[in-house]
Design a protein around this motif. Structure first.
Motif, PDB file in Angstrom:
ATOM      1  N   ASP A 138     -44.584  -2.010 -48.411  1.00  0.00           N
ATOM      2  CA  ASP A 138     -43.550  -3.037 -48.414  1.00  0.00           C
ATOM      3  C   ASP A 138     -42.138  -2.453 -48.465  1.00  0.00           C
ATOM      4  O   ASP A 138     -41.156  -3.214 -48.486  1.00  0.00           O
ATOM      5  N   ALA A 139     -42.028  -1.148 -48.482  1.00  0.00           N
ATOM      6  CA  ALA A 139     -40.693  -0.532 -48.394  1.00  0.00           C
ATOM      7  C   ALA A 139     -40.130  -0.650 -46.992  1.00  0.00           C
ATOM      8  O   ALA A 139     -38.933  -0.466 -46.778  1.00  0.00           O
ATOM      9  N   PHE A 140     -40.984  -0.984 -46.027  1.00  0.00           N
ATOM     10  CA  PHE A 140     -40.590  -1.033 -44.619  1.00  0.00           C
ATOM     11  C   PHE A 140     -40.724  -2.454 -44.105  1.00  0.00           C
ATOM     12  O   PHE A 140     -41.640  -3.184 -44.481  1.00  0.00           O
ATOM     13  N   SER A 141     -39.818  -2.822 -43.217  1.00  0.00           N
ATOM     14  CA  SER A 141     -39.800  -4.196 -42.752  1.00  0.00           C
ATOM     15  C   SER A 141     -40.922  -4.453 -41.749  1.00  0.00           C
ATOM     16  O   SER A 141     -41.456  -3.535 -41.125  1.00  0.00           O
ATOM     17  N   PHE A 142     -41.242  -5.717 -41.612  1.00  0.00           N
ATOM     18  CA  PHE A 142     -42.104  -6.165 -40.530  1.00  0.00           C
ATOM     19  C   PHE A 142     -41.203  -6.665 -39.411  1.00  0.00           C
ATOM     20  O   PHE A 142     -39.989  -6.617 -39.497  1.00  0.00           O
ATOM     21  N   THR A 143     -41.801  -7.161 -38.355  1.00  0.00           N
ATOM     22  CA  THR A 143     -40.976  -7.490 -37.199  1.00  0.00           C
ATOM     23  C   THR A 143     -40.061  -8.684 -37.450  1.00  0.00           C
ATOM     24  O   THR A 143     -39.028  -8.817 -36.796  1.00  0.00           O
ATOM     25  N   SER A 144     -40.418  -9.530 -38.410  1.00  0.00           N
ATOM     26  CA  SER A 144     -39.529 -10.661 -38.718  1.00  0.00           C
ATOM     27  C   SER A 144     -39.488 -10.984 -40.205  1.00  0.00           C
ATOM     28  O   SER A 144     -39.030 -12.053 -40.591  1.00  0.00           O
ATOM     29  N   VAL A 194     -43.194  14.014 -47.446  1.00  0.00           N
ATOM     30  CA  VAL A 194     -44.200  12.972 -47.289  1.00  0.00           C
ATOM     31  C   VAL A 194     -43.644  11.572 -47.577  1.00  0.00           C
ATOM     32  O   VAL A 194     -44.033  10.603 -46.930  1.00  0.00           O
ATOM     33  N   GLU A 195     -42.749  11.468 -48.530  1.00  0.00           N
ATOM     34  CA  GLU A 195     -42.152  10.159 -48.833  1.00  0.00           C
ATOM     35  C   GLU A 195     -41.308   9.651 -47.669  1.00  0.00           C
ATOM     36  O   GLU A 195     -41.325   8.461 -47.343  1.00  0.00           O
ATOM     37  N   LEU A 196     -40.563  10.551 -47.035  1.00  0.00           N
ATOM     38  CA  LEU A 196     -39.596  10.161 -46.005  1.00  0.00           C
ATOM     39  C   LEU A 196     -40.063  10.537 -44.599  1.00  0.00           C
ATOM     40  O   LEU A 196     -39.259  10.586 -43.668  1.00  0.00           O
ATOM     41  N   LYS A 204     -50.289   8.236 -47.304  1.00  0.00           N
ATOM     42  CA  LYS A 204     -50.867   8.838 -46.101  1.00  0.00           C
ATOM     43  C   LYS A 204     -51.437   7.788 -45.159  1.00  0.00           C
ATOM     44  O   LYS A 204     -51.116   7.766 -43.961  1.00  0.00           O
ATOM     45  N   ASP A 205     -52.283   6.899 -45.662  1.00  0.00           N
ATOM     46  CA  ASP A 205     -52.922   5.907 -44.802  1.00  0.00           C
ATOM     47  C   ASP A 205     -51.950   4.810 -44.375  1.00  0.00           C
ATOM     48  O   ASP A 205     -52.196   4.107 -43.389  1.00  0.00           O
ATOM     49  N   ILE A 206     -50.858   4.642 -45.100  1.00  0.00           N
ATOM     50  CA  ILE A 206     -49.838   3.674 -44.710  1.00  0.00           C
ATOM     51  C   ILE A 206     -48.952   4.251 -43.615  1.00  0.00           C
ATOM     52  O   ILE A 206     -48.522   3.546 -42.702  1.00  0.00           O
ATOM     53  N   SER A 207     -48.727   5.546 -43.673  1.00  0.00           N
ATOM     54  CA  SER A 207     -47.812   6.206 -42.738  1.00  0.00           C
ATOM     55  C   SER A 207     -48.482   6.632 -41.446  1.00  0.00           C
ATOM     56  O   SER A 207     -47.848   6.649 -40.385  1.00  0.00           O
ATOM     57  N   ILE A 208     -49.764   7.019 -41.515  1.00  0.00           N
ATOM     58  CA  ILE A 208     -50.445   7.640 -40.373  1.00  0.00           C
ATOM     59  C   ILE A 208     -51.757   6.928 -40.097  1.00  0.00           C
ATOM     60  O   ILE A 208     -52.570   6.717 -40.995  1.00  0.00           O
ATOM     61  N   GLY A 209     -51.943   6.546 -38.837  1.00  0.00           N
ATOM     62  CA  GLY A 209     -53.210   5.985 -38.393  1.00  0.00           C
ATOM     63  C   GLY A 209     -53.809   6.865 -37.315  1.00  0.00           C
ATOM     64  O   GLY A 209     -53.235   7.885 -36.917  1.00  0.00           O
ATOM     65  N   LYS A 220     -60.551  13.491 -28.508  1.00  0.00           N
ATOM     66  CA  LYS A 220     -59.777  12.379 -27.972  1.00  0.00           C
ATOM     67  C   LYS A 220     -59.128  11.506 -29.049  1.00  0.00           C
ATOM     68  O   LYS A 220     -58.537  10.468 -28.749  1.00  0.00           O
ATOM     69  N   THR A 221     -59.238  11.933 -30.302  1.00  0.00           N
ATOM     70  CA  THR A 221     -58.649  11.179 -31.410  1.00  0.00           C
ATOM     71  C   THR A 221     -57.277  11.764 -31.761  1.00  0.00           C
ATOM     72  O   THR A 221     -57.143  12.975 -31.952  1.00  0.00           O
ATOM     73  N   TYR A 222     -56.291  10.894 -31.852  1.00  0.00           N
ATOM     74  CA  TYR A 222     -54.914  11.297 -32.119  1.00  0.00           C
ATOM     75  C   TYR A 222     -54.370  10.551 -33.336  1.00  0.00           C
ATOM     76  O   TYR A 222     -54.665   9.358 -33.519  1.00  0.00           O
ATOM     77  N   PRO A 223     -53.542  11.199 -34.132  1.00  0.00           N
ATOM     78  CA  PRO A 223     -52.799  10.463 -35.152  1.00  0.00           C
ATOM     79  C   PRO A 223     -51.585   9.780 -34.519  1.00  0.00           C
ATOM     80  O   PRO A 223     -51.100  10.207 -33.473  1.00  0.00           O
ATOM     81  N   TYR A 224     -51.113   8.716 -35.160  1.00  0.00           N
ATOM     82  CA  TYR A 224     -49.876   8.065 -34.704  1.00  0.00           C
ATOM     83  C   TYR A 224     -49.114   7.549 -35.924  1.00  0.00           C
ATOM     84  O   TYR A 224     -49.656   7.482 -37.045  1.00  0.00           O
ATOM     85  N   ILE A 225     -47.857   7.207 -35.725  1.00  0.00           N
ATOM     86  CA  ILE A 225     -47.009   6.754 -36.842  1.00  0.00           C
ATOM     87  C   ILE A 225     -47.311   5.291 -37.132  1.00  0.00           C
ATOM     88  O   ILE A 225     -46.804   4.379 -36.471  1.00  0.00           O
ATOM     89  N   LYS A 226     -48.115   5.071 -38.112  1.00  0.00           N
ATOM     90  CA  LYS A 226     -48.596   3.726 -38.430  1.00  0.00           C
ATOM     91  C   LYS A 226     -47.531   2.887 -39.139  1.00  0.00           C
ATOM     92  O   LYS A 226     -47.515   1.653 -38.993  1.00  0.00           O
ATOM     93  N   LYS A 227     -46.625   3.507 -39.878  1.00  0.00           N
ATOM     94  CA  LYS A 227     -45.654   2.742 -40.658  1.00  0.00           C
ATOM     95  C   LYS A 227     -44.711   1.920 -39.771  1.00  0.00           C
ATOM     96  O   LYS A 227     -44.071   0.990 -40.250  1.00  0.00           O
TER      97      LYS A 227
END
Length: 505
Positions: A258-264, A436-438, A338-343, A355-362
């Motif tokens: 919840d430190a990061f906004s959603f789209t609206s 890791v925090e930022l 970790k699981d909030i930031s990276i999927g 064929k599995t890649y990490p991505y910026i989930k946050k």
């Protein structure tokens, strides 16, 4: 600032220069500085315009130059896409540079966007105190002036950290004669940033009374503290940051997500000190960062769970800002971030064996339409205030006083208190915690430069990429270019296009 783009910048806010005497004819049917700045609403509109370049800057370029140019993220080579582009050169620490200049497009655009902000702020500041305009209150006038000062300081701080030396424009450019100024020294730029940020911190209201999304006194103080930390003025930073903690009303959101906004929703929340504003929809205020970051080629079926749109579409571009194995390994066991930031996503069309890649989930927040997002971009959060304060205290030998501040951040992440007890150990603990925090908030490159660790850390990181390309998302047979990790300078070269239009660099 170049001759070629002065007119463009000024026209963007409907300004074309000042009349110098009564013989100068001012076009009465066109907006100019002589006809526009006549009301309070005019100044409000001009201040709004000074924020606008931030949207493009953080959507397109800042993450390239300040996050992917580090050991936090890399690009996922898609050999089906074609030739290496300027963004890959940044990620590979292979930006072609000669005689202090570079033709890299990311550098050029970031440089110009900062100077658009500066040009607009200069016009406001040159007229707000002596243009005969009656403001509804002195507080409103100070608020507008404070925002312009903050934005000018913000832009110059980005420039000085990227380039070291740049021209210092403090008044509107009126012609070719004053368009090409000499490069100011780093110290001169620091001094001006300090002056502007300090003035902004007293002119601006605090978060409780300021309109959402605008600069606040707290944001100005954190910017100034960031400058002091860059200069290693630890005591001055401590004083400012303690004032922010005590008086500005920020808190850590209980859930890191919840430190990061959603789209609206959840925008400019209680942890937010300053963030870049985006709005989903057709008005032109949207972003599309996650689409720049998602690994490709990805099918519509594969992308749908990441974006939640009603019209998922495949993408096949080169992929950028992919979390590195190094960053992933930096998270401690049990770290909720970790699981909030990276999927992770599996791409059926990938040419890699894995064929599995990490991505910026946050930043992968659900939204309505493909390639159109509205979540804000965090620039300063209260978590960073706490880590800044811990660092400022520790660098003065107050290691015991620093511990509670880093531990607040760790506790939210579900981690035990730090075991660091010496100044050296605490310094490293704070450095790791910031990573890791930022993560993915454009902090890592500046942390490397201000601590003097670029060659140490990036040298070792580059050796790992070249030794094992497959671990860094290269398909079989593809490898980094021969010049990868050969340009390990603290500053980027200045834009070559600009250098061609000035005798000063």
């Amino acid at each position: 600032m170049t001759r070629k783009y002065i007119a463009t910048w000024l026209l963007a806010i409907a300004l074309t220069g000042c009349s110098k005497d009564f013989l100068t004819v001012v076009p009465e049917t066109e907006l100019s500085s002589a006809t526009f700045f006549k009301t309070e609403a005019d100044f409000q509109q001009a201040v709004n315009g000074a924020y606008v370049p931030l949207r493009q800057m953080f959507n397109e370029r800042a993450w390239v130059l300040e996050e992917m140019h580090s050991d936090n993220t890399y690009y996922a080579r898609n050999t089906l896409y074609g030739a290496v582009d300027p963004t890959e050169n940044v990620a590979d620490f292979a930006v072609p540079t000669a005689n202090g200049v570079t033709a890299n497009d990311n550098v050029l655009v970031q440089y110009r966007l900062n100077y658009v902000i500066i040009a607009r702020a200069n016009q406001i500041l040159s007229l707000i105190d002596g243009n005969g305009v009656t403001f509804s209150s002195e507080a409103l006038k100070n608020n507008l002036k404070g925002q312009a000062l903050f934005l000018r300081a913000f832009a110059y701080f980005d420039l000085v950290r990227l380039f070291g030396k740049v021209p210092l424009h403090l008044v509107p450019v009126t012609g070719r004669e004053d368009a090409a100024l000499p490069l100011a020294t780093t110290d001169a730029l620091y001094a001006q940033i300090e002056k502007d940020a300090l003035a902004a911190s007293t002119a601006l209201p605090n978060k409780a009374t300021q309109q959402d999304g605008r600069a606040t006194s707290g944001a100005a103080k954190v910017l100034l503290a960031n400058l002091y930390i860059t200069q290693k003025k630890w005591a001055q930073a401590e004083t400012l940051l303690k004032a922010v903690v005590a008086n500005d009303g920020y808190i850590l959101m209980p859930d890191y997500n919840d430190a990061f906004s959603f789209t609206s929703a959840n925008k400019n929340n209680k942890e937010s000190v300053f963030e870049i504003q985006y709005m989903e929809g057709s008005a032109g205020y949207n972003g599309n960062q996650i689409y720049r970051f998602i690994p490709s080629p990805i099918t519509a079926t594969e992308i749908a769970p990441l974006t939640g749109t009603s019209n998922p579409q495949p993408t096949s571009q080169e992929s950028n800002n992919i979390p590195t194995p190094d960053l992933i390994a930096a998270y401690e066991p049990g770290d909720k971030r970790k699981d909030i930031s990276i999927g992770y996503v599996t791409l059926s069309g990938s040419l890699r064996a894995d064929k599995t890649y990490p991505y910026i989930k946050k930043y992968a927040r659900p939204h309505s339409q493909h390639n159109n997002t509205g979540q804000n971009w965090p620039v300063y959060r209260y978590a960073e205030v706490l880590l800044f304060l811990a660092e400022s205290l520790n660098e003065q030998g107050k290691t015991g006083e620093a511990a509670p501040y880093i531990n607040q951040v760790r506790a939210r992440a579900g981690l035990a208190a730090t075991t660091a007890s010496s100044q050296t150990d605490m310094r490293e603990a704070i450095f790791r915690e910031r990573r890791v925090e930022l993560a993915f908030e454009n902090k890592r490159w500046f942390d490397l430069t201000r601590t003097g660790r670029v060659k140490e850390i990036i040298g070792a990181y580059g050796a790992k990429v070249k030794a094992n390309p497959a671990a860094y998302y290269f398909p079989a047979g593809a490898v980094p270019p021969p010049n990868a990790f050969t340009v390990l300078d603290d500053y980027y070269g200045l834009p070559a296009v600009e250098a061609a239009l000035t005798p000063n660099f």
